[in-house]
Design a protein around this motif. Structure first.
Motif, short mmCIF file in Angstrom:
data_model
loop_
_atom_site.label_atom_id
_atom_site.label_comp_id
_atom_site.label_asym_id
_atom_site.label_seq_id
_atom_site.Cartn_x
_atom_site.Cartn_y
_atom_site.Cartn_z
N TRP A 9 38.62 32.84 55.84
CA TRP A 9 38.54 32.59 54.39
C TRP A 9 37.59 31.44 54.06
CZ3 TRP A 9 40.33 36.03 51.11
CH2 TRP A 9 41.43 36.83 51.45
N GLU A 19 48.71 34.44 47.10
CA GLU A 19 47.92 35.67 47.26
C GLU A 19 47.28 35.73 48.64
OE1 GLU A 19 44.44 38.14 44.89
OE2 GLU A 19 44.51 35.96 44.71
N ILE A 20 46.68 34.63 49.06
CA ILE A 20 46.04 34.58 50.38
C ILE A 20 47.08 34.81 51.48
CG2 ILE A 20 44.76 33.17 52.03
CD1 ILE A 20 43.09 33.97 49.64
N SER A 253 35.02 43.67 42.33
CA SER A 253 36.25 42.99 42.72
C SER A 253 37.47 43.62 42.06
CB SER A 253 36.16 41.49 42.36
OG SER A 253 37.34 40.82 42.70
N GLY A 257 40.65 45.56 43.85
CA GLY A 257 42.03 45.20 43.53
C GLY A 257 42.87 46.42 43.23
N ALA A 289 41.40 44.13 50.25
CA ALA A 289 42.04 42.95 49.66
C ALA A 289 41.26 41.69 50.02
CB ALA A 289 43.48 42.84 50.15
N SER A 290 40.84 41.61 51.27
CA SER A 290 40.08 40.44 51.73
C SER A 290 38.76 40.32 51.00
CB SER A 290 39.84 40.54 53.24
OG SER A 290 41.07 40.59 53.95
N THR A 293 39.27 39.76 46.97
CA THR A 293 39.75 38.42 46.68
C THR A 293 38.67 37.37 46.97
OG1 THR A 293 42.01 39.11 47.17
CG2 THR A 293 41.57 36.74 47.15
N THR A 294 37.92 37.58 48.04
CA THR A 294 36.82 36.66 48.34
C THR A 294 35.82 36.62 47.20
OG1 THR A 294 37.00 36.92 50.75
CG2 THR A 294 34.84 36.29 49.88
N ARG A 296 36.28 37.45 44.02
CA ARG A 296 36.88 36.86 42.81
C ARG A 296 36.97 35.34 42.93
NH1 ARG A 296 41.70 35.34 41.75
NH2 ARG A 296 42.69 36.47 43.46
N LEU A 297 37.38 34.84 44.08
CA LEU A 297 37.49 33.40 44.27
C LEU A 297 36.12 32.72 44.18
CD1 LEU A 297 40.12 33.26 47.16
CD2 LEU A 297 40.45 32.54 44.78
#
Length: 310
Positions: A9, A19-20, A253, A257, A289-290, A293-294, A296-297
């Motif tokens: 991450w 979430e993570i 993203s 999701g 998911a990985s 989420t990456t 979006r973050l």
């Protein structure tokens, strides 16, 4: 740090939230990971939303998730970006060799050599030294065997401390280095007033960034004395919201999701992405998911660290 993230991450966040942790728990059901899955997760760890072809890169990763096969890697830069780097190096190095040079029959990213060099203004030894640092940065991208030497502080690929003493390379040019550190560019980051030193801005210019051409123009104008640019300076994730790929990456993203959560959303999605992913499996859901989420973050990351970067 209460919940440090797993190393995969590192391009998204340092501390794990719920979430993570939930995504990391998904991997327990599919371990041990096979070689291809591990490689695809590695691609996700290397993904950066500020990359000038981030949309193409993320689709390449999604195709890999869909078929379960990691694509062949290439160390070659996209042809257009390689040409821009070569043109930039040619024009600026020519000027450093002869500041009176005229009629260079070349352009850089649609900007003629004449116009590009006009931003520098009247030549001086300090300006030549500063432009040489830009030349060094561009050359390092074209010739990795000739690394660039940081002026302000050394950083690794993901912001970790570097391995080389900062400024040591410039100990015989300490006055030029200090003057370059003292020149401050005043602009905005996500609409907030911000400032960055010219030295830091040169250190941070990224040849793979979506606004590489605009960044070089801002640097040359700053060397020429224009320290309040109309166009905010872009490097790495600084002013990422201005990227023309921002909305596209957000939609991707959102789509990822929907796939891994197996639900619906009112947010914009891309049905073609769902087609590329194919039928849902535990491995695909974890990788989706990985990746989602990456992205979006990265897109939603706080810009506070960029407000004062001197």
């Amino acid at each position: 740090m209460d919940n440090p993230c797993r190393p995969w991450w590192r391009n998204a966040v340092e501390e794990a939230n719920e979430e993570i942790l939930a995504i990391d728990k998904m991997v327990e059901a599919i371990e041990p990971l096979d070689e291809e899955t591990t490689k695809i997760r590695g691609l996700i760890t290397g993904f950066e939303s500020c990359y000038h072809e981030a949309d193409k890169e993320v689709e390449r990763i999604i195709k890999a998730i869909g078929c379960g096969q990691c694509p062949e890697e290439s160390n070659e830069r996209p042809p257009q970006r390689k040409k821009e780097l070569e043109d930039c190096h040619r024009i600026l190095s020519r000027w450093c060799e002869d500041t009176a040079v005229k009629n260079i029959d070349s352009e850089f990213g649609g900007v003629s050599a004449e116009k590009l060099l006009s931003y520098i203004g009247k030549a001086s030894p300090l300006k030549v030294w500063q432009v040489e640092r830009i030349v060094d940065k561009v050359r390092a991208a074209l010739e990795p065997s000739r690394p660039y030497h940081m002026m302000v502080f050394d950083l690794g690929e993901y912001g970790e401390p570097g391995a080389h003493p900062v400024g040591e390379h410039y100990k015989d040019e300490a006055e030029f280095l200090q003057q370059t550190k003292e020149i401050i560019i005043h602009d905005t980051v996500d609409g907030q007033e911000a400032k960055v030193s010219l030295a830091m801005a040169i250190d941070m210019v990224a040849p793979c960034n979506w606004d590489f051409v605009g960044g070089i123009v801002t640097l040359l104008k700053a060397i020429g004395g224009e320290l309040h640019p109309e166009r905010p300076y872009v490097c790495h994730s600084r002013n990422l919201k201005l990227s023309p790929l921002y909305d596209r990456l957000k939609a991707i993203s959102n789509t990822l999701g929907v796939f891994w959560k197996q639900g619906e959303t009112r947010k914009p999605i891309d049905s073609n992405i769902l087609t590329l992913l194919g039928e849902s499996t535990p491995v695909k859901r974890w990788l989706a998911a990985s990746l989602g989420t990456t992205i979006r973050l990265q897109l939603e990351a706080s810009s506070d660290c960029w407000l004062t970067f001197c």
